[in-house]
Write a protein that holds these residues in place. Structure first.
Motif, PDB file in Angstrom:
ATOM      1  N   VAL A   1      11.455 -15.085  -9.627  1.00 59.11           N
ATOM      2  CA  VAL A   1      12.525 -14.190  -9.163  1.00 59.11           C
ATOM      3  C   VAL A   1      12.107 -12.730  -9.203  1.00 59.11           C
ATOM      4  O   VAL A   1      12.679 -11.896  -8.500  1.00 59.11           O
ATOM      5  CB  VAL A   1      13.834 -14.384  -9.965  1.00 59.11           C
ATOM      6  CG1 VAL A   1      14.380 -15.783  -9.760  1.00 59.11           C
ATOM      7  CG2 VAL A   1      13.627 -14.094 -11.430  1.00 59.11           C
ATOM      8  N   GLN A   2      11.115 -12.396 -10.032  1.00 59.91           N
ATOM      9  CA  GLN A   2      10.643 -11.017 -10.115  1.00 59.91           C
ATOM     10  C   GLN A   2       9.386 -10.781  -9.284  1.00 59.91           C
ATOM     11  O   GLN A   2       8.767  -9.725  -9.394  1.00 59.91           O
ATOM     12  CB  GLN A   2      10.375 -10.655 -11.575  1.00 59.91           C
ATOM     13  CG  GLN A   2      11.630 -10.690 -12.409  1.00 59.91           C
ATOM     14  CD  GLN A   2      11.375 -10.360 -13.862  1.00 59.91           C
ATOM     15  OE1 GLN A   2      10.268 -10.499 -14.373  1.00 59.91           O
ATOM     16  NE2 GLN A   2      12.398  -9.901 -14.538  1.00 59.91           N
ATOM     17  N   ALA A   3       9.022 -11.738  -8.455  1.00 58.82           N
ATOM     18  CA  ALA A   3       7.802 -11.630  -7.650  1.00 58.82           C
ATOM     19  C   ALA A   3       7.905 -10.471  -6.656  1.00 58.82           C
ATOM     20  O   ALA A   3       8.980 -10.185  -6.132  1.00 58.82           O
ATOM     21  CB  ALA A   3       7.567 -12.918  -6.881  1.00 58.82           C
ATOM     22  N   PRO A   4       6.770  -9.831  -6.401  1.00 59.75           N
ATOM     23  CA  PRO A   4       6.760  -8.833  -5.328  1.00 59.75           C
ATOM     24  C   PRO A   4       7.029  -9.549  -3.999  1.00 59.75           C
ATOM     25  O   PRO A   4       6.828 -10.760  -3.897  1.00 59.75           O
ATOM     26  CB  PRO A   4       5.323  -8.289  -5.350  1.00 59.75           C
ATOM     27  CG  PRO A   4       4.689  -8.799  -6.592  1.00 59.75           C
ATOM     28  CD  PRO A   4       5.467  -9.970  -7.042  1.00 59.75           C
ATOM     29  N   PRO A   5       7.480  -8.835  -2.991  1.00 63.09           N
ATOM     30  CA  PRO A   5       7.718  -9.464  -1.689  1.00 63.09           C
ATOM     31  C   PRO A   5       6.429 -10.072  -1.119  1.00 63.09           C
ATOM     32  O   PRO A   5       5.334  -9.539  -1.333  1.00 63.09           O
ATOM     33  CB  PRO A   5       8.196  -8.300  -0.812  1.00 63.09           C
ATOM     34  CG  PRO A   5       8.676  -7.255  -1.768  1.00 63.09           C
ATOM     35  CD  PRO A   5       7.841  -7.404  -2.995  1.00 63.09           C
TER      36      PRO A   5
ATOM     37  N   GLY B   1       3.649  -1.489  -7.975  1.00 61.01           N
ATOM     38  CA  GLY B   1       3.820  -1.210  -9.390  1.00 61.01           C
ATOM     39  C   GLY B   1       3.970  -2.439 -10.264  1.00 61.01           C
ATOM     40  O   GLY B   1       3.899  -2.349 -11.489  1.00 61.01           O
ATOM     41  N   SER B   2       4.177  -3.600  -9.683  1.00 62.90           N
ATOM     42  CA  SER B   2       4.296  -4.836 -10.448  1.00 62.90           C
ATOM     43  C   SER B   2       2.938  -5.246 -11.003  1.00 62.90           C
ATOM     44  O   SER B   2       1.894  -4.821 -10.496  1.00 62.90           O
ATOM     45  CB  SER B   2       4.840  -5.954  -9.543  1.00 62.90           C
ATOM     46  OG  SER B   2       4.865  -7.193 -10.231  1.00 62.90           O
ATOM     47  N   SER B   3       2.948  -6.078 -12.035  1.00 64.79           N
ATOM     48  CA  SER B   3       1.689  -6.560 -12.591  1.00 64.79           C
ATOM     49  C   SER B   3       1.757  -8.057 -12.904  1.00 64.79           C
ATOM     50  O   SER B   3       1.049  -8.547 -13.777  1.00 64.79           O
ATOM     51  CB  SER B   3       1.312  -5.774 -13.850  1.00 64.79           C
ATOM     52  OG  SER B   3       2.325  -5.925 -14.828  1.00 64.79           O
ATOM     53  N   LEU B   4       2.635  -8.789 -12.204  1.00 64.00           N
ATOM     54  CA  LEU B   4       2.734 -10.223 -12.422  1.00 64.00           C
ATOM     55  C   LEU B   4       1.426 -10.916 -12.052  1.00 64.00           C
ATOM     56  O   LEU B   4       0.806 -10.591 -11.037  1.00 64.00           O
ATOM     57  CB  LEU B   4       3.872 -10.826 -11.598  1.00 64.00           C
ATOM     58  CG  LEU B   4       5.282 -10.546 -12.084  1.00 64.00           C
ATOM     59  CD1 LEU B   4       6.290 -11.152 -11.117  1.00 64.00           C
ATOM     60  CD2 LEU B   4       5.500 -11.110 -13.472  1.00 64.00           C
ATOM     61  N   HIS B   5       1.038 -11.888 -12.875  1.00 64.35           N
ATOM     62  CA  HIS B   5      -0.180 -12.648 -12.609  1.00 64.35           C
ATOM     63  C   HIS B   5       0.071 -13.699 -11.537  1.00 64.35           C
ATOM     64  O   HIS B   5       1.179 -14.205 -11.397  1.00 64.35           O
ATOM     65  CB  HIS B   5      -0.645 -13.373 -13.863  1.00 64.35           C
ATOM     66  CG  HIS B   5      -1.072 -12.457 -14.958  1.00 64.35           C
ATOM     67  ND1 HIS B   5      -1.706 -12.913 -16.068  1.00 64.35           N
ATOM     68  CD2 HIS B   5      -0.975 -11.129 -15.131  1.00 64.35           C
ATOM     69  CE1 HIS B   5      -1.978 -11.921 -16.887  1.00 64.35           C
ATOM     70  NE2 HIS B   5      -1.532 -10.813 -16.320  1.00 64.35           N
TER      71      HIS B   5
END
Length: 76
Positions: free
Chosen positions: A30-34, A57-61
């Motif tokens: 749900v917090q994934a970048p587009p 700015g996100s840093s999700l793996h």
């Protein structure tokens, strides 16, 4: 959850060395970048997850076997 073996982790590290530019194809979070967001690989962890500094700015793996990115050229 199946853990990737050492050979798989090393293969992902060779495919996505630090500095590689990538574009998000799929991420089930749900917090994934587009989809289509671009970023720069900062490394690959021991679970074969690709660590990305996303341009937004996100840093999700990128989780191995779950999410998908594609390598891009600098001019894309």
């Amino acid at each position: 959850m199946n853990f990737p073996n050492r050979e798989t982790v090393e293969s992902v590290r060779r495919e996505y060395p630090a500095g590689t530019r990538v574009e998000l194809v799929w991420m089930d979070d749900v917090q994934a970048p587009p989809i289509g967001t671009k970023g720069t690989v900062t490394g690959v962890d021991d679970m074969a997850s690709v660590m990305v500094a996303w341009d937004n700015g996100s840093s999700l793996h990128v989780i191995y076997g779950e999410d998908a990115v594609r390598r891009i050229k600098e001019d894309e």
